[in-house]
Design an enzyme around this catalytic site. Structure first.
Site: not given
Ligand code: PEP
Ligand code: MG
Length: 576
Positions: A437, A461, A508
């Site tokens: 990320e 991210d 994800c």
């Molecule tokens: C992302 O950054 O895409 C991620 C799944 O983590 P979060 O949204 O919790 O930062």
């Molecule tokens: Mg993230």
């Protein structure tokens, strides 16, 4: 007269309910009555805010001493620290909370106004100007308090829900809505991929953000409708409008129930490729939702929600129970638990208050974990202990450096050695993986592939850091573009590296749960998608219509494009 306000749609669905203002603009705070049994909690909220602001001021002072800030700032910081300690301000506000049973923000502002009046009567112009310091200190306190809205109102009896209206809401506030019958929320600021928005989607609470001055446009208890799909808020609707939206809500529910027929259908493309559809969850409370859609497992369990919005950290046993509950609920299915991603907009109440010039680039996720090894070790022990109850995979957020991976693996080994010495059983073959990320990670996959067992792309991210766009800032939201050629190159490069080296790769981030990108990701070679359970059936529907043989060459052509307009045009032809 009804009127409409447009903002950013962040969580689909229609909510009809009455306004509850949980925060106002700085120093124009809301006044509400606090029931006697909650007075001690309200005083504690005020005390916590004072401690946080004190920490901020200490941090600022240190920055001036180190020459990182102008030296004149030091003098103001000293004055504000003095004001914060002055019994005429905080002690008096505390007494107001106790005697008048009012909320802490309001008490502070009342006391501030009283002090400002007194300053105005002083002859000496220097001293008279010191009222600005009182105002600034109160501003700081109110800002902290606004991050923790006070008590939400009790359930209404007229069958309509409560619509929370706020300047901003933290992810911790939003997760608390689950237990308060909150029908929806609208805020002045915020972006669609902020953690607050993500939580709202997971709870299926319709929400619109980035409405700028909504708090000035609505009144407490006023009737409003949120259209979370279009990003529209209708204030003071007449009966006809309410009926129209009720109808629309019923239609949406009908569409959803049609999708339910796909629950037990396997997600396979037209040309027979099986696709894994995993769920993103925030804790054991999401178990019912993942079961309802028959997810293939959990692809992202955001454990930080166990840590934020509370005044003490969860101990090893509490964590063990939370992880075990999810593992036991998913027999035979993989459960990927991400170590806590705290920091930035998911700050801990217990964290030492520090002045952070740029929190998204600061001590967050794995950086925080490695800076607090004892806290990290406690989580790793709890995870290992839970591993005997299911098919656990451990995922590490925001890795960018080989030494971060190595230090993490060493700590996992330490946790294993401790448990062995205590004769506590755990699964010896748990897969450890990384979130990709940060662009630096996506551009140096070799060091991840050599050390770990799986990768998961966090597009939220990855986009934020590639394009230098704060994901929670509505002022730059128009630049947050998953179809930017740089973003597409990083995502497809990671998926392709996985294919080449036989390493499982999932996505994800929010892109995985958005049907607009399903075909694109399939054509890039993605075979594992992880998303909010509420999106799984819609994505399955997309997969059932997809033909990989046709899609793959078309997506490869898109990946060679480096003009956003051309990419968009080609995406339309892809049927997205
Ligand atoms: C992302 O950054 O895409 C991620 C799944 O983590 P979060 O949204 O919790 O930062
Ligand atoms: Mg993230």
């Amino acid at each position: 007269m009804a009127f409409t306000i447009h903002g950013l749609a962040v969580s689909q669905g229609i909510a009809i309910g009455h306004v509850h203002l949980v925060s106002h603009a700085l120093l124009e705070v809301n006044h509400y009555h606090v029931a006697e049994r909650y007075i001690a909690e309200e005083v504690a909220r005020l005390n916590d805010a004072v401690a946080t602001v004190h920490g901020e001021l200490v941090g600022l002072k240190a920055a001036t001493t180190l020459g990182q800030a102008h030296s004149e700032v030091g003098a103001f910081v000293d004055l504000q620290t003095m004001m914060l300690a002055d019994p005429m301000l905080v002690d008096a506000a505390r007494t107001l909370v106790e005697e008048r049973r009012c909320n802490a923000e309001w008490a502070l502002v009342q006391q501030m106004e009283h002090l400002v009046e007194q300053f105005d009567q002083i002859e000496d112009p220097y001293l008279r100007e010191r009222k600005a310091d009182v105002v600034q200190v109160v501003e700081r306190l109110v800002k902290v308090l606004l991050g923790h809205p006070g008590h939400l109102p009790p359930k209404r009896r007229d069958g309509l829900g409560t619509i929370v209206v706020a300047h901003d809401l933290s992810p911790a506030d939003t997760i608390g809505f689950r237990d308060h019958n909150i029908a929806g929320f609208i805020t002045d600021v915020g972006g669609p991929t902020s953690h607050t928005a993500i939580v709202a989607r997971n709870l299926s609470i319709p929400a619109v953000v980035g409405l700028h001055h909504v708090r000035h446009l609505v009144e407490e208890d006023e009737l409003v409708i949120i259209d979370g799909t279009r990003g529209v808020v209708i204030v003071a609707p007449d009966q006809n409008i309410v009926e129209e939206y009720r109808l629309r809500r019923t239609e949406l529910e009908l569409e959803r129930s049609k999708l339910n027929r796909l629950k037990d259908t396997r997600a396979t493309t037209l040309d027979g490729e099986p696709i894994q559809l995993l769920a993103n969850i925030e804790g054991p409370k999401d178990i019912a939702t993942i079961r309802a859609v028959n997810a293939d497992g959990v692809g992202l369990y955001r454990t930080e929600f166990l840590f934020i919005g509370r005044d003490t950290l969860p101990d090893e046993d509490e964590q063990f129970e939370a992880y075990r509950a999810v593992l036991k609920a998913m027999p035979g299915k993989p459960v990927t638990i991400r170590t806590f991603d705290v920091g930035a907009d998911k700050a801990l109440n217990t964290a030492e208050a520090r002045f952070e010039p740029n929190p998204a680039l600061g001590l967050r996720a794995i950086r925080y974990s490695l800076a607090e090894p004892q806290m990290f070790l406690t989580q790793l022990r709890a995870l290992l202990r839970a591993s005997v109850h299911g098919k656990l995979k451990i995922m590490i957020p925001m890795l960018a450096h080989a030494n971060e991976i190595d230090q993490t693996l060493l700590l996992i080994d330490k946790a294993r050695a401790e448990l062995r010495a205590e004769r506590i059983k755990f699964d010896e073959s748990i897969d450890i993986g990384a979130m990709i990320e940060v662009p630096a990670a996506a551009l140096s996959l070799g060091m991840f592939i050599r050390r770990l067992s799986f990768l998961s792309i966090g597009t939220n991210d990855l986009i934020q850091y590639t394009l230098a766009i704060d994901r929670s800032d509505e002022a730059v939201v128009h630049l947050y573009d998953p179809l930017h050629p740089a973003v597409l190159k990083l995502i497809s490069g990671t998926i392709q590296a996985g294919v080449r080296f036989g390493m499982p790769v999932s996505v994800c981030g929010e892109m995985a749960g958005d049907p607009a990108y399903t075909q694109l990701l399939l054509g890039m070679g993605l075979r594992q998608f992880s998303m909010h359970p509420v999106n799984i059936l819609e994505i399955k529907q997309q997969i059932l219509r997809a033909n990989l043989e046709e899609l793959t060459p078309r997506v490869q052509r898109i990946l060679r494009m480096d003009e956003q307009s051309k990419i968009r045009e080609a995406m339309l032809k892809l049927g997205a």
